[in-house]
Design a protein around this motif. Structure first.
Motif, PDB file in Angstrom:
ATOM      1  N   GLN A 100       0.859  -1.166   0.000  1.00 30.36           N
ATOM      2  CA  GLN A 100       0.000   0.000   0.000  1.00 30.36           C
ATOM      3  C   GLN A 100       0.904   1.227   0.000  1.00 30.36           C
ATOM      4  OE1 GLN A 100      -3.285   0.099   2.680  1.00 30.36           O
ATOM      5  NE2 GLN A 100      -3.750  -2.060   2.381  1.00 30.36           N
ATOM      6  N   ILE A 101       0.449   2.306  -0.615  1.00 26.29           N
ATOM      7  CA  ILE A 101       1.233   3.522  -0.786  1.00 26.29           C
ATOM      8  C   ILE A 101       0.553   4.650  -0.009  1.00 26.29           C
ATOM      9  CG2 ILE A 101       2.185   5.163  -2.467  1.00 26.29           C
ATOM     10  CD1 ILE A 101       3.144   2.327  -3.043  1.00 26.29           C
ATOM     11  N   ILE A 102       1.359   5.454   0.683  1.00 23.56           N
ATOM     12  CA  ILE A 102       0.853   6.663   1.344  1.00 23.56           C
ATOM     13  C   ILE A 102       1.658   7.843   0.818  1.00 23.56           C
ATOM     14  CG2 ILE A 102       0.608   7.927   3.507  1.00 23.56           C
ATOM     15  CD1 ILE A 102       0.074   5.360   4.922  1.00 23.56           C
ATOM     16  N   LEU A 103       0.960   8.842   0.262  1.00 19.66           N
ATOM     17  CA  LEU A 103       1.575  10.096  -0.177  1.00 19.66           C
ATOM     18  C   LEU A 103       1.148  11.186   0.793  1.00 19.66           C
ATOM     19  CD1 LEU A 103       0.822   9.982  -4.022  1.00 19.66           C
ATOM     20  CD2 LEU A 103       3.001   9.521  -2.902  1.00 19.66           C
ATOM     21  N   VAL A 104       2.078  12.063   1.176  1.00 20.07           N
ATOM     22  CA  VAL A 104       1.777  13.172   2.092  1.00 20.07           C
ATOM     23  C   VAL A 104       2.250  14.462   1.437  1.00 20.07           C
ATOM     24  CG1 VAL A 104       2.129  14.115   4.408  1.00 20.07           C
ATOM     25  CG2 VAL A 104       2.076  11.650   4.076  1.00 20.07           C
ATOM     26  N   SER A 110      -3.031  13.725   2.840  1.00 18.90           N
ATOM     27  CA  SER A 110      -2.436  12.411   2.606  1.00 18.90           C
ATOM     28  C   SER A 110      -3.451  11.536   1.885  1.00 18.90           C
ATOM     29  CB  SER A 110      -2.043  11.756   3.928  1.00 18.90           C
ATOM     30  OG  SER A 110      -3.201  11.443   4.670  1.00 18.90           O
ATOM     31  N   ILE A 111      -2.913  10.575   1.159  1.00 23.74           N
ATOM     32  CA  ILE A 111      -3.770   9.606   0.491  1.00 23.74           C
ATOM     33  C   ILE A 111      -3.113   8.244   0.623  1.00 23.74           C
ATOM     34  CG2 ILE A 111      -2.761   9.910  -1.810  1.00 23.74           C
ATOM     35  CD1 ILE A 111      -5.698   9.594  -2.879  1.00 23.74           C
ATOM     36  N   ARG A 112      -3.935   7.240   0.901  1.00 22.96           N
ATOM     37  CA  ARG A 112      -3.466   5.853   1.019  1.00 22.96           C
ATOM     38  C   ARG A 112      -4.235   5.033  -0.009  1.00 22.96           C
ATOM     39  NH1 ARG A 112      -5.035   2.030   6.129  1.00 22.96           N
ATOM     40  NH2 ARG A 112      -4.567   0.058   5.123  1.00 22.96           N
ATOM     41  N   PHE A 113      -3.503   4.295  -0.840  1.00 22.47           N
ATOM     42  CA  PHE A 113      -4.154   3.450  -1.833  1.00 22.47           C
ATOM     43  C   PHE A 113      -3.352   2.178  -2.042  1.00 22.47           C
ATOM     44  CE2 PHE A 113      -1.689   6.689  -3.992  1.00 22.47           C
ATOM     45  CZ  PHE A 113      -0.893   5.963  -4.854  1.00 22.47           C
ATOM     46  N   VAL A 114      -4.011   1.191  -2.616  1.00 27.65           N
ATOM     47  CA  VAL A 114      -3.402  -0.105  -2.874  1.00 27.65           C
ATOM     48  C   VAL A 114      -2.499   0.022  -4.100  1.00 27.65           C
ATOM     49  CG1 VAL A 114      -3.898  -2.524  -3.404  1.00 27.65           C
ATOM     50  CG2 VAL A 114      -5.425  -1.247  -1.902  1.00 27.65           C
ATOM     51  N   GLU A 115      -1.307  -0.558  -4.019  1.00 24.17           N
ATOM     52  CA  GLU A 115      -0.340  -0.470  -5.113  1.00 24.17           C
ATOM     53  C   GLU A 115      -0.887  -1.019  -6.424  1.00 24.17           C
ATOM     54  OE1 GLU A 115       4.029  -2.205  -6.337  1.00 24.17           O
ATOM     55  OE2 GLU A 115       3.337  -2.463  -4.282  1.00 24.17           O
ATOM     56  N   LYS A 116      -1.790  -1.974  -6.369  1.00 26.79           N
ATOM     57  CA  LYS A 116      -2.354  -2.570  -7.586  1.00 26.79           C
ATOM     58  C   LYS A 116      -3.098  -1.544  -8.438  1.00 26.79           C
ATOM     59  CE  LYS A 116      -2.604  -7.309  -6.045  1.00 26.79           C
ATOM     60  NZ  LYS A 116      -3.397  -8.473  -5.781  1.00 26.79           N
ATOM     61  N   GLY A 130      -1.228  10.503  -8.653  1.00 24.49           N
ATOM     62  CA  GLY A 130      -1.289   9.779  -7.395  1.00 24.49           C
ATOM     63  C   GLY A 130      -2.195  10.479  -6.401  1.00 24.49           C
ATOM     64  N   ILE A 131      -2.121  11.824  -6.384  1.00 22.86           N
ATOM     65  CA  ILE A 131      -2.953  12.638  -5.498  1.00 22.86           C
ATOM     66  C   ILE A 131      -3.260  13.950  -6.215  1.00 22.86           C
ATOM     67  CG2 ILE A 131      -0.941  13.625  -4.301  1.00 22.86           C
ATOM     68  CD1 ILE A 131      -2.685  13.699  -1.720  1.00 22.86           C
ATOM     69  N   ARG A 132      -4.492  14.413  -6.068  1.00 19.37           N
ATOM     70  CA  ARG A 132      -4.900  15.695  -6.629  1.00 19.37           C
ATOM     71  C   ARG A 132      -4.488  16.774  -5.636  1.00 19.37           C
ATOM     72  NH1 ARG A 132     -10.469  16.129  -6.352  1.00 19.37           N
ATOM     73  NH2 ARG A 132     -10.551  14.127  -7.403  1.00 19.37           N
ATOM     74  N   LEU A 133      -3.690  17.723  -6.094  1.00 19.94           N
ATOM     75  CA  LEU A 133      -3.145  18.763  -5.224  1.00 19.94           C
ATOM     76  C   LEU A 133      -3.928  20.054  -5.324  1.00 19.94           C
ATOM     77  CD1 LEU A 133       0.628  18.203  -6.028  1.00 19.94           C
ATOM     78  CD2 LEU A 133      -0.584  17.459  -3.983  1.00 19.94           C
ATOM     79  N   LYS A 134      -4.015  20.763  -4.190  1.00 17.38           N
ATOM     80  CA  LYS A 134      -4.621  22.097  -4.188  1.00 17.38           C
ATOM     81  C   LYS A 134      -3.541  23.101  -4.592  1.00 17.38           C
ATOM     82  CE  LYS A 134      -8.070  20.860  -0.874  1.00 17.38           C
ATOM     83  NZ  LYS A 134      -8.235  20.440   0.474  1.00 17.38           N
ATOM     84  N   GLN A 174      -8.190   4.670  -0.212  1.00 20.52           N
ATOM     85  CA  GLN A 174      -8.957   5.399  -1.218  1.00 20.52           C
ATOM     86  C   GLN A 174      -8.513   4.975  -2.606  1.00 20.52           C
ATOM     87  OE1 GLN A 174      -7.954   9.438  -0.172  1.00 20.52           O
ATOM     88  NE2 GLN A 174      -9.659   9.595   1.258  1.00 20.52           N
ATOM     89  N   SER A 175      -9.095   5.586  -3.608  1.00 17.15           N
ATOM     90  CA  SER A 175      -8.666   5.373  -4.994  1.00 17.15           C
ATOM     91  C   SER A 175      -7.523   6.324  -5.309  1.00 17.15           C
ATOM     92  CB  SER A 175      -9.807   5.650  -5.967  1.00 17.15           C
ATOM     93  OG  SER A 175     -10.830   4.713  -5.778  1.00 17.15           O
TER      94      SER A 175
END
Length: 188
Positions: A100-104, A110-116, A130-134, A174-175
């Motif tokens: 699982q991946i966590i981006l901060v 932060s977002i956590r999603f499955v590597e698959k 990977g993550i939508r940024l403001k 999350q997705s």
């Protein structure tokens, strides 16, 4: 966005207090290149079934490439990720494909999603969101969490030295590509 390889036995052994030698003596890197990550790759990785390198950029792009794509490295290096103008590579981690991946981000998202959710890509690809940024936000870190680590904690430390330790279970899965959840209230 380049990758270089150097056998560990080519690095000379030195004492604890020795100054060391510059990497330009071992690798053909240009003066504007910065070393972001040093990843040891060996027999232990094969035993642990490490199969991919996952890369995250400042602008929230994430990419997964098979480790075997980096077997035949030239001394001048190979492109690992194609970066768009104004983007920088922030983190590179080894994964098994079942992680699982966590981006901060800088503003505490932060977002956590499955590597698959990340499909493997060739070396010259640029990756996916990977993550939508403001506005004025950027990715500052990425962690890979294996199945046996899901009961552990994530430690987030601010630029001013404040820290927050939270169980991984507090970060819902999350997705990929969403805006994530608040990991830390970051002050401006």
């Amino acid at each position: 966005g380049k990758v270089f390889a150097l056998p560990a036995y080519e690095v000379p052994q030195a004492s604890r207090t020795a100054k060391g030698r510059a990497l330009v003596n071992f690798l053909e890197i240009s003066p504007q290149d910065k070393i972001l990550a040093v990843l040891p790759i060996g027999k232990k990785d094969q035993e642990m079934n490490v199969r991919y390198l996952v890369m995250a950029t400042k602008n929230g792009i994430i990419k997964k490439t098979a480790l075997e794509d980096f077997k035949n490295l030239r001394s001048s290096g190979l492109i690992a990720i194609r970066l768009k103008k104004g983007d920088l590579l922030r983190s590179v981690k080894k994964t098994t494909g079942e992680s699982q991946i966590i981006l901060v981000t800088k503003k505490g998202q932060s977002i956590r999603f499955v590597e698959k959710m990340i499909r493997p890509m060739g070396r010259s690809a640029s990756g996916n969101k990977g993550i939508r940024l403001k506005t004025e936000d950027e990715v500052i870190g990425m962690e890979v969490v294996e199945k046996d680590q899901l009961k552990d904690y994530l430690l987030v430390i601010t630029e001013n030295g404040y820290g927050k330790k939270t169980k991984f279970s507090q970060y819902r899965t999350q997705s990929r590509g969403g805006s994530g959840i608040k990991a830390l209230k970051a002050s401006s």
